[in-house]
Write a protein that holds these residues in place. Sequence first.
Motif, PDB file in Angstrom:
ATOM      1  N   UNK A 154      89.970  60.853  43.452  1.00 24.72           N
ATOM      2  CA  UNK A 154      89.384  60.880  44.797  1.00 24.72           C
ATOM      3  C   UNK A 154      90.264  60.111  45.775  1.00 24.72           C
ATOM      4  N   UNK A 155      90.712  58.929  45.381  1.00 30.50           N
ATOM      5  CA  UNK A 155      91.498  58.088  46.286  1.00 30.50           C
ATOM      6  C   UNK A 155      92.873  58.664  46.596  1.00 30.50           C
ATOM      7  N   UNK A 156      93.431  59.450  45.684  1.00 32.37           N
ATOM      8  CA  UNK A 156      94.764  60.008  45.909  1.00 32.37           C
ATOM      9  C   UNK A 156      94.830  60.930  47.122  1.00 32.37           C
TER      10      UNK A 156
ATOM     11  N   UNK B  58     106.800  56.277  25.058  1.00 33.99           N
ATOM     12  CA  UNK B  58     107.520  56.871  26.189  1.00 33.99           C
ATOM     13  C   UNK B  58     106.555  57.202  27.330  1.00 33.99           C
ATOM     14  N   UNK B  59     105.387  57.708  27.005  1.00 34.32           N
ATOM     15  CA  UNK B  59     104.392  58.028  28.032  1.00 34.32           C
ATOM     16  C   UNK B  59     103.911  56.759  28.732  1.00 34.32           C
ATOM     17  N   UNK B  60     103.722  55.689  27.993  1.00 35.40           N
ATOM     18  CA  UNK B  60     103.290  54.430  28.599  1.00 35.40           C
ATOM     19  C   UNK B  60     104.362  53.881  29.534  1.00 35.40           C
ATOM     20  N   UNK B  61     105.612  53.954  29.120  1.00 36.20           N
ATOM     21  CA  UNK B  61     106.701  53.477  29.985  1.00 36.20           C
ATOM     22  C   UNK B  61     106.771  54.327  31.251  1.00 36.20           C
ATOM     23  N   UNK B  62     106.634  55.635  31.103  1.00 31.12           N
ATOM     24  CA  UNK B  62     106.639  56.529  32.265  1.00 31.12           C
ATOM     25  C   UNK B  62     105.481  56.186  33.206  1.00 31.12           C
ATOM     26  N   UNK B  63     104.319  55.930  32.649  1.00 33.06           N
ATOM     27  CA  UNK B  63     103.156  55.612  33.473  1.00 33.06           C
ATOM     28  C   UNK B  63     103.336  54.275  34.191  1.00 33.06           C
ATOM     29  N   UNK B  64     103.981  53.314  33.550  1.00 37.05           N
ATOM     30  CA  UNK B  64     104.308  52.057  34.232  1.00 37.05           C
ATOM     31  C   UNK B  64     105.239  52.312  35.410  1.00 37.05           C
ATOM     32  N   UNK B  65     106.207  53.191  35.219  1.00 37.80           N
ATOM     33  CA  UNK B  65     107.129  53.527  36.305  1.00 37.80           C
ATOM     34  C   UNK B  65     106.386  54.223  37.445  1.00 37.80           C
TER      35      UNK B  65
ATOM     36  N   UNK C  66     102.500  63.022  39.807  1.00 36.74           N
ATOM     37  CA  UNK C  66     102.472  62.451  38.460  1.00 36.74           C
ATOM     38  C   UNK C  66     101.121  61.796  38.178  1.00 36.74           C
ATOM     39  N   UNK C  67     100.572  61.107  39.157  1.00 33.07           N
ATOM     40  CA  UNK C  67      99.275  60.461  38.982  1.00 33.07           C
ATOM     41  C   UNK C  67      98.157  61.486  38.836  1.00 33.07           C
ATOM     42  N   UNK C  68      98.205  62.560  39.612  1.00 34.94           N
ATOM     43  CA  UNK C  68      97.177  63.600  39.507  1.00 34.94           C
ATOM     44  C   UNK C  68      97.209  64.238  38.115  1.00 34.94           C
ATOM     45  N   UNK C  69      98.381  64.591  37.648  1.00 36.50           N
ATOM     46  CA  UNK C  69      98.494  65.230  36.329  1.00 36.50           C
ATOM     47  C   UNK C  69      97.988  64.298  35.242  1.00 36.50           C
ATOM     48  N   UNK C  70      98.372  63.028  35.297  1.00 35.41           N
ATOM     49  CA  UNK C  70      97.923  62.093  34.276  1.00 35.41           C
ATOM     50  C   UNK C  70      96.402  61.923  34.317  1.00 35.41           C
ATOM     51  N   UNK C  71      95.819  61.808  35.495  1.00 33.75           N
ATOM     52  CA  UNK C  71      94.372  61.634  35.588  1.00 33.75           C
ATOM     53  C   UNK C  71      93.629  62.875  35.089  1.00 33.75           C
TER      54      UNK C  71
ATOM     55  N   UNK D  38      89.570  57.450  36.163  1.00 38.77           N
ATOM     56  CA  UNK D  38      90.315  58.672  36.480  1.00 38.77           C
ATOM     57  C   UNK D  38      89.709  59.387  37.679  1.00 38.77           C
ATOM     58  N   UNK D  39      88.391  59.454  37.724  1.00 37.08           N
ATOM     59  CA  UNK D  39      87.726  60.100  38.860  1.00 37.08           C
ATOM     60  C   UNK D  39      87.976  59.326  40.152  1.00 37.08           C
TER      61      UNK D  39
END
Length: 138
Positions: free
Chosen positions: A117-119, A59-66, A81-86, A112-113
């Motif tokens: 930074x890019x976000x 489920x986490x992988x599918x969410x990350x793909x989304x 979502x990207x910040x929390x995952x990283x 991740x770093x």
Amino acid sequence: MSTPPNAPKRTPAVLVISAVLVLEALCLLAFAGWYGYELATSTPLSMGGAVFTLVFAVALAVWLLAVGHFFFRGYRWTRSAAVVWQLFVVIIAVPTLQAGLVLAGLAMLLPAAAVLVLLFTKPVLAHTSRLTDGAKTF
């Protein structure tokens, strides 16, 4: 195929972030496949816990793909979502490095770093500062 007039411009930073998110999701799916194989070929201490872990990883992988897909399209909710995952990846990478698994730790920590930074660069913020109606908001 033409792009809509209010479509965000995709910079190299957006492409890198999207690619890293999708690659992390694919790695998580590979882990889930390996974990499922191990679950089928051995007896876990807790079958319920092992099955939950497998379902959660998928489920986490599918969410990350989304998240990677919608980030590429410019949706603003994907930044958080990207910040929390990283941050979760960094939390796993640091003890991995401390355990002496330098290659695995760096393989998690460096992408991740870079994403963290890019976000927060101006082009990425501009890319993800729209709603579905095209209005700019932060």
